[in-house]
Scaffold this motif. Structure first.
Motif, PDB file in Angstrom:
ATOM      1  N   ALA A  38     -50.426  84.001  28.674  1.00 53.37           N
ATOM      2  CA  ALA A  38     -51.036  82.673  28.711  1.00 53.37           C
ATOM      3  C   ALA A  38     -52.411  82.783  29.350  1.00 53.37           C
ATOM      4  O   ALA A  38     -52.683  83.727  30.090  1.00 53.37           O
ATOM      5  N   VAL A  39     -53.266  81.820  29.064  1.00 53.46           N
ATOM      6  CA  VAL A  39     -54.563  81.745  29.734  1.00 53.46           C
ATOM      7  C   VAL A  39     -54.310  81.709  31.253  1.00 53.46           C
ATOM      8  O   VAL A  39     -53.355  81.057  31.723  1.00 53.46           O
ATOM      9  N   LYS A  40     -55.166  82.406  31.972  1.00 55.24           N
ATOM     10  CA  LYS A  40     -55.090  82.494  33.438  1.00 55.24           C
ATOM     11  C   LYS A  40     -54.629  81.193  34.112  1.00 55.24           C
ATOM     12  O   LYS A  40     -55.171  80.124  33.815  1.00 55.24           O
ATOM     13  N   LYS A  41     -53.658  81.279  34.987  1.00 57.08           N
ATOM     14  CA  LYS A  41     -53.131  80.175  35.804  1.00 57.08           C
ATOM     15  C   LYS A  41     -52.346  79.106  35.037  1.00 57.08           C
ATOM     16  O   LYS A  41     -51.797  78.181  35.634  1.00 57.08           O
ATOM     17  N   ILE A  42     -52.286  79.203  33.701  1.00 59.94           N
ATOM     18  CA  ILE A  42     -51.615  78.139  32.938  1.00 59.94           C
ATOM     19  C   ILE A  42     -50.103  78.135  33.184  1.00 59.94           C
ATOM     20  O   ILE A  42     -49.485  77.069  33.274  1.00 59.94           O
ATOM     21  N   THR A  43     -49.506  79.307  33.332  1.00 58.79           N
ATOM     22  CA  THR A  43     -48.059  79.331  33.568  1.00 58.79           C
ATOM     23  C   THR A  43     -47.706  78.578  34.856  1.00 58.79           C
ATOM     24  O   THR A  43     -46.756  77.790  34.891  1.00 58.79           O
ATOM     25  N   ASP A  44     -48.499  78.803  35.900  1.00 63.69           N
ATOM     26  CA  ASP A  44     -48.266  78.074  37.161  1.00 63.69           C
ATOM     27  C   ASP A  44     -48.367  76.567  36.943  1.00 63.69           C
ATOM     28  O   ASP A  44     -47.564  75.789  37.464  1.00 63.69           O
ATOM     29  N   ARG A  45     -49.372  76.172  36.173  1.00 59.07           N
ATOM     30  CA  ARG A  45     -49.572  74.737  35.937  1.00 59.07           C
ATOM     31  C   ARG A  45     -48.444  74.115  35.123  1.00 59.07           C
ATOM     32  O   ARG A  45     -48.055  72.974  35.344  1.00 59.07           O
ATOM     33  N   LEU A  46     -47.907  74.916  34.196  1.00 63.98           N
ATOM     34  CA  LEU A  46     -46.797  74.398  33.383  1.00 63.98           C
ATOM     35  C   LEU A  46     -45.544  74.198  34.241  1.00 63.98           C
ATOM     36  O   LEU A  46     -44.799  73.232  34.060  1.00 63.98           O
ATOM     37  N   SER A 112     -43.184  78.375  28.137  1.00 59.35           N
ATOM     38  CA  SER A 112     -43.427  79.024  26.841  1.00 59.35           C
ATOM     39  C   SER A 112     -44.718  78.547  26.179  1.00 59.35           C
ATOM     40  O   SER A 112     -45.330  79.265  25.403  1.00 59.35           O
ATOM     41  N   PHE A 113     -45.139  77.315  26.516  1.00 63.10           N
ATOM     42  CA  PHE A 113     -46.326  76.771  25.843  1.00 63.10           C
ATOM     43  C   PHE A 113     -47.581  77.579  26.158  1.00 63.10           C
ATOM     44  O   PHE A 113     -48.501  77.641  25.343  1.00 63.10           O
ATOM     45  N   GLY A 114     -47.632  78.207  27.313  1.00 63.83           N
ATOM     46  CA  GLY A 114     -48.815  78.992  27.683  1.00 63.83           C
ATOM     47  C   GLY A 114     -49.117  80.064  26.648  1.00 63.83           C
ATOM     48  O   GLY A 114     -50.218  80.141  26.097  1.00 63.83           O
TER      49      GLY A 114
END
Ligand code: ADP
Ligand code: ASP
Ligand code: MG
Length: 430
Positions: A38-46, A112-114
């Motif tokens: 995923a784009v950087k930091k996106i998993t954390d945000r999700l 998973s969206f990341g």
């Protein structure tokens, strides 16, 4: 064929993704199969979004996630609607939380969206740069997993599924790292940092000639460069060394990555997206002998130390079996173990299971739990049969007044592992 896996920082923005396309282009002759995080930091945000959705407060984070991706699409001048479907589905997922505490399955769906979005962006950019590429969800290529949400494992048939699908392709597949699906069709993740593992799985499935892990540092280094400024990049490490280094804290490689590679004896190379001309680190079954005894020192924090004491152990059999049965019951892995005749010390990750485990263990022995410890691991094949390494290691710690709470050396003799208080971890590595 080679597998090229790009991590979160490597696909962190428009410039980075353009750079990724150039790197893939310069490897076309080797028939690349691309795996992306995923784009950087996106998993954390999700994950944050899933938790906020419970209180009905997710709007701001949802918009932030959307803006990051829209910003990248815009800067790369890609199709504006490319991810609309994903945003709609994510919105649906937010609604479905509806006041409930998100469980592991829901968290996996959110995360998973990341990768589902980043793979589409990277494939579109490869196409724009003149290559034939197409994005795929790994599960649509047959990466089916166990239903251990948050920590799933590929099922045996995943390998032949992936092989059959990928071998037929006349274009570059850009595959989601990190995610899979159960046989029942529920989305799973392979654990944080798991895109590396996907690269290992795909590489083994297609019998790749090399698995490349493209990241934001020059390779596997002698220590975490965030702790040790002048850490050196290691030219070669063995599979055995890499396993220890990765398992005991070097985030640069997910510890399971090399398991599938080892089984097929496929070399793994760790490379820097931001310095693509570098040689990186080559991980092989057997490496050239060097004078170096110790290659790397790693640290892993948030460790719980469990001491078990029982006079009943003295000369008895079956005690350890009963002890480890408790960990089996809670599906909790034990990382480092050290025993005497009447006591056993063990480490595990800090986890909510620890209290339950301790309470079960109290049925068979006295138990002491200490949290927020760190495991430090000194690794190198050259340590085998070389006297004096542990002496030097521990005297340095002594001089620096760092207390050692447990020591262990595995049968392979390629590592010395010890436990210190969490607050001493950084100093111990230094
Ligand atoms: P990616 O997003 O590419 O998967 P990660 O952040 O997961 O990248 O891993 C790369 C990071 O691992 C580096 O930025 C570095 O700080 C950290 N790291 C920790 N230990 C080591 C080590 N021994 N060698 C190299 N990197 C390390
Ligand atoms: N995106 C996932 C994570 O942040 C997987 C990965 O990056 O390897 O953990
Ligand atoms: Mg990573």
């Amino acid at each position: 064929m080679i597998v090229m896996k790009f991590g979160g920082t490597s696909v962190g923005g428009a410039d980075e993704i353009r750079n990724v396309a150039e790197i893939v282009k310069s490897n076309l002759v080797r028939k690349p199969v691309v795996v992306v995080s995923a784009v950087k930091k996106i998993t954390d945000r999700l994950i944050e979004l899933a938790n906020l959705a419970k209180e009905g407060n997710g709007n701001e984070v949802f918009s932030a996630i959307k803006n990051v991706h829209h910003g990248i699409l815009e800067e790369l001048r890609l199709e504006k609607n490319l991810l609309d479907n994903d945003f709609n589905e994510l919105q649906k997922a937010v609604k479905s939380v509806n006041g409930k505490m998100p469980d592991a399955k829901t968290l996996d769906l959110f995360q998973s969206f990341g990768e589902r979005m980043s793979s589409k962006i990277v494939a579109a950019q490869l196409s724009k740069s003149g290559m034939e590429a197409q994005a795929f969800n790994a599960f649509d290529l047959g990466l089916i997993t166990t239903s251990d949400f948050g920590n799933a494992e590929p099922l045996e048939e995943a390998f032949s599924n992936l092989d059959n699908r990928i071998k037929k392709m006349k274009f570059i597949p850009v595959i989601t790292g990190f995610i899979g699906k159960t046989r029942e069709g529920e989305i799973t993740t392979l654990g944080r940092g798991g895109s590396d593992y996907t690269a290992g799985i795909v590489g083994a499935a297609i019998n790749a000639s090399e698995i490349q892990i493209w990241t934001d540092v020059d390779g596997i280094m002698s220590a975490d460069p965030k702790i040790i400024e002048n850490a050196r990049t290691l030219t070669q490490v063995s599979f055995a060394e890499a396993s220890e280094i990765a398992y005991f804290g070097a985030k640069v490689l997910h510890p399971k990555t090399i398991i599938p590679a080892m089984e097929k004896n496929i070399p793994v190379r760790v490379l820097n997206t931001f310095n693509p001309k570098g040689n990186g680190t080559l991980i092989l079954n057997e490496v050239e002998k060097t004078k170096q005894t110790v290659k790397a020192i790693t640290s892993k924090r948030n460790i719980t130390l469990i001491h078990v004491n029982s006079k009943r152990m003295l000369g008895a059999y079956g005690f350890l079996a009963r002890l480890f049965d408790v960990f089996y019951k809670y599906k909790q892995s034990v990382d480092v173990v050290s025993t005497s005749e009447v006591s056993v010390s063990m480490t595990t990750d800090n986890s909510k299971n620890v209290e339950d485990i301790a309470s079960d263990l109290k049925g068979i022995a006295d138990v002491k739990i200490s949290k927020n410890k760190a495991v430090i691991c000194v690794v190198g094949e050259g340590m085998r049969n070389t006297p004096g390494v542990s002496g030097r290691t521990f005297s340095v710690l002594g001089k620096n007044k760092i207390n050692i709470e447990m020591i262990s050396q595995g049968a392979s003799e390629i590592n010395i592992t010890f436990v210190v208080d969490g607050k001493d971890a950084e100093n111990a590595v230094k």
